[in-house]
Motif scaffolding. Structure first.
Motif, PDB file in Angstrom:
ATOM      1  N   GLY A  34       0.769  -1.190  -0.215  1.00 45.90           N
ATOM      2  CA  GLY A  34       0.075   0.181  -0.118  1.00 45.90           C
ATOM      3  C   GLY A  34       0.837   1.097  -0.007  1.00 45.90           C
ATOM      4  N   TYR A  35       0.022   2.347   0.277  1.00 46.76           N
ATOM      5  CA  TYR A  35       0.971   3.625   0.190  1.00 46.76           C
ATOM      6  C   TYR A  35       0.291   4.601   0.940  1.00 46.76           C
ATOM      7  CZ  TYR A  35      -2.245   4.507  -3.809  1.00 46.76           C
ATOM      8  OH  TYR A  35      -3.366   5.013  -4.570  1.00 46.76           O
ATOM      9  N   ILE A  36       0.852   5.751   1.376  1.00 47.94           N
ATOM     10  CA  ILE A  36       0.340   6.966   1.985  1.00 47.94           C
ATOM     11  C   ILE A  36       0.861   8.167   0.738  1.00 47.94           C
ATOM     12  CG2 ILE A  36       0.395   6.059   4.197  1.00 47.94           C
ATOM     13  CD1 ILE A  36       2.865   8.078   4.697  1.00 47.94           C
ATOM     14  N   MET A  37      -0.051   9.288   0.737  1.00 54.62           N
ATOM     15  CA  MET A  37       0.008  10.060  -0.412  1.00 54.62           C
ATOM     16  C   MET A  37      -0.398  11.281  -0.002  1.00 54.62           C
ATOM     17  SD  MET A  37      -1.274   9.640  -4.145  1.00 54.62           S
ATOM     18  CE  MET A  37      -1.375  11.059  -5.408  1.00 54.62           C
ATOM     19  N   CYS A  38      -0.117  12.521  -0.542  1.00 64.56           N
ATOM     20  CA  CYS A  38      -0.376  13.978  -0.295  1.00 64.56           C
ATOM     21  C   CYS A  38      -1.991  13.972  -0.630  1.00 64.56           C
ATOM     22  CB  CYS A  38       0.104  14.725  -0.806  1.00 64.56           C
ATOM     23  SG  CYS A  38       0.384  14.812  -2.836  1.00 64.56           S
ATOM     24  N   GLY A  39      -2.442  15.357  -0.368  1.00 61.52           N
ATOM     25  CA  GLY A  39      -3.881  15.626  -0.585  1.00 61.52           C
ATOM     26  C   GLY A  39      -4.426  15.013  -1.951  1.00 61.52           C
ATOM     27  N   ALA A  40      -3.664  14.889  -2.827  1.00 60.00           N
ATOM     28  CA  ALA A  40      -4.169  14.807  -4.220  1.00 60.00           C
ATOM     29  C   ALA A  40      -4.767  13.214  -4.385  1.00 60.00           C
ATOM     30  CB  ALA A  40      -2.911  14.817  -5.122  1.00 60.00           C
ATOM     31  N   GLY A  58      -3.762   5.924   2.087  1.00 63.31           N
ATOM     32  CA  GLY A  58      -4.182   6.655   2.839  1.00 63.31           C
ATOM     33  C   GLY A  58      -3.586   8.300   2.339  1.00 63.31           C
ATOM     34  N   ARG A  59      -4.465   9.198   2.892  1.00 62.77           N
ATOM     35  CA  ARG A  59      -4.165  10.691   2.378  1.00 62.77           C
ATOM     36  C   ARG A  59      -3.809  11.558   3.615  1.00 62.77           C
ATOM     37  NH1 ARG A  59      -9.108  13.215  -0.274  1.00 62.77           N
ATOM     38  NH2 ARG A  59      -9.795  13.824   1.483  1.00 62.77           N
ATOM     39  N   ALA A  60      -2.778  12.555   3.531  1.00 63.90           N
ATOM     40  CA  ALA A  60      -2.391  13.548   4.455  1.00 63.90           C
ATOM     41  C   ALA A  60      -2.537  14.816   3.819  1.00 63.90           C
ATOM     42  CB  ALA A  60      -1.197  13.340   5.158  1.00 63.90           C
ATOM     43  N   LEU A  70       5.114  11.622   6.422  1.00 68.58           N
ATOM     44  CA  LEU A  70       5.306  10.684   7.344  1.00 68.58           C
ATOM     45  C   LEU A  70       5.186  10.911   8.627  1.00 68.58           C
ATOM     46  CD1 LEU A  70       9.323   9.439   7.011  1.00 68.58           C
ATOM     47  CD2 LEU A  70       7.154   7.932   6.746  1.00 68.58           C
ATOM     48  N   HIS A  71       5.040  12.124   9.234  1.00 73.86           N
ATOM     49  CA  HIS A  71       4.637  12.672  10.461  1.00 73.86           C
ATOM     50  C   HIS A  71       3.146  13.262  10.656  1.00 73.86           C
ATOM     51  CE1 HIS A  71       9.078  12.148  10.709  1.00 73.86           C
ATOM     52  NE2 HIS A  71       8.496  11.423  11.772  1.00 73.86           N
ATOM     53  N   ALA A  72       2.699  13.328   9.530  1.00 68.20           N
ATOM     54  CA  ALA A  72       1.173  14.071   9.391  1.00 68.20           C
ATOM     55  C   ALA A  72       0.205  12.842   9.781  1.00 68.20           C
ATOM     56  CB  ALA A  72       1.099  14.745   8.144  1.00 68.20           C
ATOM     57  N   PRO A  73      -0.763  13.322  10.594  1.00 67.56           N
ATOM     58  CA  PRO A  73      -1.862  12.591  10.604  1.00 67.56           C
ATOM     59  C   PRO A  73      -2.790  12.291   9.286  1.00 67.56           C
ATOM     60  CG  PRO A  73      -2.573  14.555  11.417  1.00 67.56           C
ATOM     61  CD  PRO A  73      -1.141  14.645  11.144  1.00 67.56           C
ATOM     62  N   LEU A  74      -3.193  11.039   8.979  1.00 70.88           N
ATOM     63  CA  LEU A  74      -3.801  10.789   7.885  1.00 70.88           C
ATOM     64  C   LEU A  74      -5.286  11.266   8.046  1.00 70.88           C
ATOM     65  CD1 LEU A  74      -2.624   7.003   7.030  1.00 70.88           C
ATOM     66  CD2 LEU A  74      -1.736   9.328   6.135  1.00 70.88           C
TER      67      LEU A  74
END
Length: 100
Positions: A34-40, A58-60, A70-74
């Protein structure tokens, strides 16, 4: 400009991607699961029309660097990410650690 690099987080390896676009950056940290990504990231698309794909993501929002991601809440996570214990509000790093 696009930058792709391998990164280690607590002994686990991920791919970090930064794409510099006009007036914004596209940020992604991923592995084979999986992955995490910016608001886009369009979480609603993966929870709706593409739900059958079972995308773990997930999006931050408001992040401008990989470290901030890495450190922002999703803010939002896909429904399928629940199988890994992901929840809105957890940090990107905590979510990624549940993938490995």
């Amino acid at each position: 400009m696009v930058t792709v690099s391998q990164m280690e987080i607590e002994g686990k390896y991920f791919t970090a991607l930064t794409a510099s676009l006009p007036k914004t950056n596209l940020l992604v940290i991923s592995n084979d699961v999986g992955y995490i990504m910016c608001g886009a990231l369009d979480v609603d698309l993966f929870n709706g029309a593409l739900a059958d794909r079972q995308v773990i993501a997930g999006r931050a929002r408001g992040v401008k660097t990989i470290d901030q991601l890495l450190h922002a809440p999703l803010e939002k996570v896909t429904d399928a990410s629940g199988m890994y214990g992901w929840e809105p509000g957890m940090t990107g790093k905590d979510a990624l650690m549940k993938l490995v």
